[in-house]
Design a protein around this motif. Structure first.
Motif, mmCIF file in Angstrom:
data_model
loop_
_atom_site.group_PDB
_atom_site.id
_atom_site.type_symbol
_atom_site.label_atom_id
_atom_site.label_comp_id
_atom_site.label_asym_id
_atom_site.label_seq_id
_atom_site.Cartn_x
_atom_site.Cartn_y
_atom_site.Cartn_z
ATOM 1 N N ASP A 1 0.874 -1.181 0.000
ATOM 2 C CA ASP A 1 0.000 0.000 0.000
ATOM 3 C C ASP A 1 0.911 1.232 0.000
ATOM 4 O O ASP A 1 1.498 1.585 1.026
ATOM 5 N N LYS B 1 -5.082 5.132 7.119
ATOM 6 C CA LYS B 1 -3.839 5.445 6.405
ATOM 7 C C LYS B 1 -3.181 6.712 6.957
ATOM 8 O O LYS B 1 -2.228 7.215 6.385
ATOM 9 N N ALA C 1 -10.399 8.207 -2.476
ATOM 10 C CA ALA C 1 -11.192 7.010 -2.202
ATOM 11 C C ALA C 1 -12.171 6.846 -3.359
ATOM 12 O O ALA C 1 -12.975 7.752 -3.622
ATOM 13 N N TYR D 1 -16.471 4.674 3.963
ATOM 14 C CA TYR D 1 -15.196 4.094 3.510
ATOM 15 C C TYR D 1 -14.096 5.147 3.434
ATOM 16 O O TYR D 1 -12.929 4.867 3.712
ATOM 17 N N LYS E 1 -10.504 5.131 5.448
ATOM 18 C CA LYS E 1 -9.177 5.251 4.804
ATOM 19 C C LYS E 1 -8.411 6.438 5.373
ATOM 20 O O LYS E 1 -7.201 6.378 5.564
#
Ligand code: PMT
Length: 424
Positions: free
Chosen positions: A315, A350, A333, A342, A346
């Protein structure tokens, strides 16, 4: 107020039958509020008398590179600096060839070389001349140059009796095109120097993961979003490095572009370029998995079903934000459902400063959203110490315009974050 109001425009006129239409174009430009200086090539005078343009523009027409009176004050340089926009209509194959190769042998071509103003070219020539390999090569050289754009040629019956591409676009279409370019110029100027002195690293496009020498796993990313962001960041004065998967786009000249194919290669190139970067924007649609093994020979058809074993790709975004917590990181995204849920997942997982969420797939008319479309809409979620998570919608528009809006938001959030010490 008209976008043309008080804009300083050089109208270049070359020697072609369509030169008579330049007079109408000049009339429309003046009517729209522009200040126009007409520059004719030596052969243009064979088609239309300069007096027509002088009367319509209320300015003396310039055509001589060695005009003693004007050149005493470096007339060609003054004109080159004076112009906000240069429009050449009609532009002959000869003038196009000269501009494309940097030849400066008359006043018009010299001004083009000496000016930083955007240049609009309206090609006009015989259809065979237009199609000729050498002319097409000259035209290709303009690709990727942000300051040069072409309108036309239109197809149809030509003065010589031929039928095909080579007619000058209609004056109304040229006016509309000029208006769009002036709008772009206005938007570019609104970005100017916002990112001066900053270094940006951007990923764009898809990755491809080979199964065998002729087959791969990939996705429909065209790179348009990432390339538009690279261009906008460069317009804002940043030093931009783009790491791109395989796409058919040309990167702007001002951008350092590295082409890669797979996620592993993209990861490697990003880490090679990461030192001293201020901002990282991950627009690429990186394949989450790759085949455990890429076969060296083409796989032969045998059983009715087959299984390809996949392994997770690195990633890139997660590794970058873990590697350097001070770097301002922006992820994208791409979601078909539950955009907010979602995207926020992320953003947190992240450890990003901002995430730009876009719907992907098809809308109810079958039109592609996000991937490989010319327009897009973004929902931004930004970490902000006071407000927690800030949300902002950038409504649907062209990817280029959206990229400019995004850059402005990034600058705001970046400056905000840098005011705080205990961030993240
Ligand atoms: O290229 P276009 O045709 O213009 O389309 C634009 C786009 C739809 C591809 C773009 O707007 C977009 O949404 N890009 C991100 C696509 C994606 O892969 O999203 P994701 O939700 O799977 O990934 C989240 C983030 O992690 C992304 O910033 C992605 O670049 C990054 N990532 C994902 C996987 C991985 N292995 N490495 C990564 O860096």
């Amino acid at each position: 107020m008209s976008l043309f109001q008080d804009k300083k425009i050089i109208l270049g006129v070359c020697g072609g039958v369509a030169a008579y239409k330049s007079a109408e174009l000049l009339r429309l430009l003046i009517k729209a509020g522009a200040q126009v200086q007409v520059v004719m090539t030596p052969s243009a005078e064979q088609f239309v008398a300069s007096m027509t343009f002088q009367a319509l523009s209320s300015n003396p027409v310039r055509s001589d590179l060695f005009d003693k009176a004007a050149e005493a004050g470096m007339g060609h340089i003054e004109l080159a600096r004076w112009a906000d926009l240069i429009l050449i209509a009609p532009a002959t194959a000869n003038t196009i060839a000269k501009i494309s190769q940097g030849v400066a042998d008359n006043l018009l071509t010299t001004i083009c070389l000496a000016s930083a103003a955007p240049l609009i070219i309206a090609p006009t020539m015989n259809q065979q001349m237009w199609r000729s390999e050498v002319n097409q090569e000259n035209i290709k050289r303009f690709k990727g140059r942000t300051a040069i754009s072409l309108i036309g040629p239109a197809r149809g019956e030509q003065a010589c009796g031929d039928n095909g591409p080579g007619r000058m676009e209609e004056t109304e279409s040229i006016m509309q095109f000029c208006e769009q370019q002036l709008q772009q110029l206005k938007e570019q100027q609104s970005l100017s120097d916002l990112l001066k002195g900053k270094k940006l690293l951007i990923t764009a496009g898809p990755t491809i993961e080979y199964i065998d020498p002729v087959r791969y796993i990939s996705n429909r990313s065209s790179g348009k979003m990432g390339y538009a962001i690279a261009r906008a960041a460069s317009e804002a004065g940043a030093e931009v490095t783009l790491v791109s998967g395989p796409v058919v786009l040309d990167a702007p000249e001002s951008v350092n572009c590295y082409k890669v194919r797979s996620a592993v290669q993209m990861h490697e190139k990003v880490f090679e370029q990461l030192d001293n970067m201020d901002i990282f924007i991950a627009t690429a649609a990186v394949a989450d998995y790759r085949p455990v093994e890429a076969k060296s020979q083409k796989i032969k058809k045998s059983q009715d079903t087959m299984t390809i074993e996949l392994v997770k790709n690195p990633d890139i975004l997660l590794d970058v934000s873990n590697h350097n917590e001070k770097l301002f990181t922006i992820g994208f995204a791409a979601e078909t459902t539950e955009l907010e849920k979602y995207a926020l997942d992320k953003l947190n997982r992240k450890k990003l400063d901002m995430i730009a969420a876009n719907r992907v797939g098809s809308d109810n008319t079958g039109r592609s959203m996000g991937f490989d479309s010319d327009t897009n809409e973004l929902v931004l979620f930004c970490k902000n110490s006071e407000a927690g998570i800030e949300q902002k919608v950038l409504p649907e528009t062209t990817k280029q315009q959206l990229a400019r809006e995004l850059i402005k938001e990034i600058v705001l959030q970046y400056e905000n974050r840098n005011k705080k010490k205990d961030w993240k």
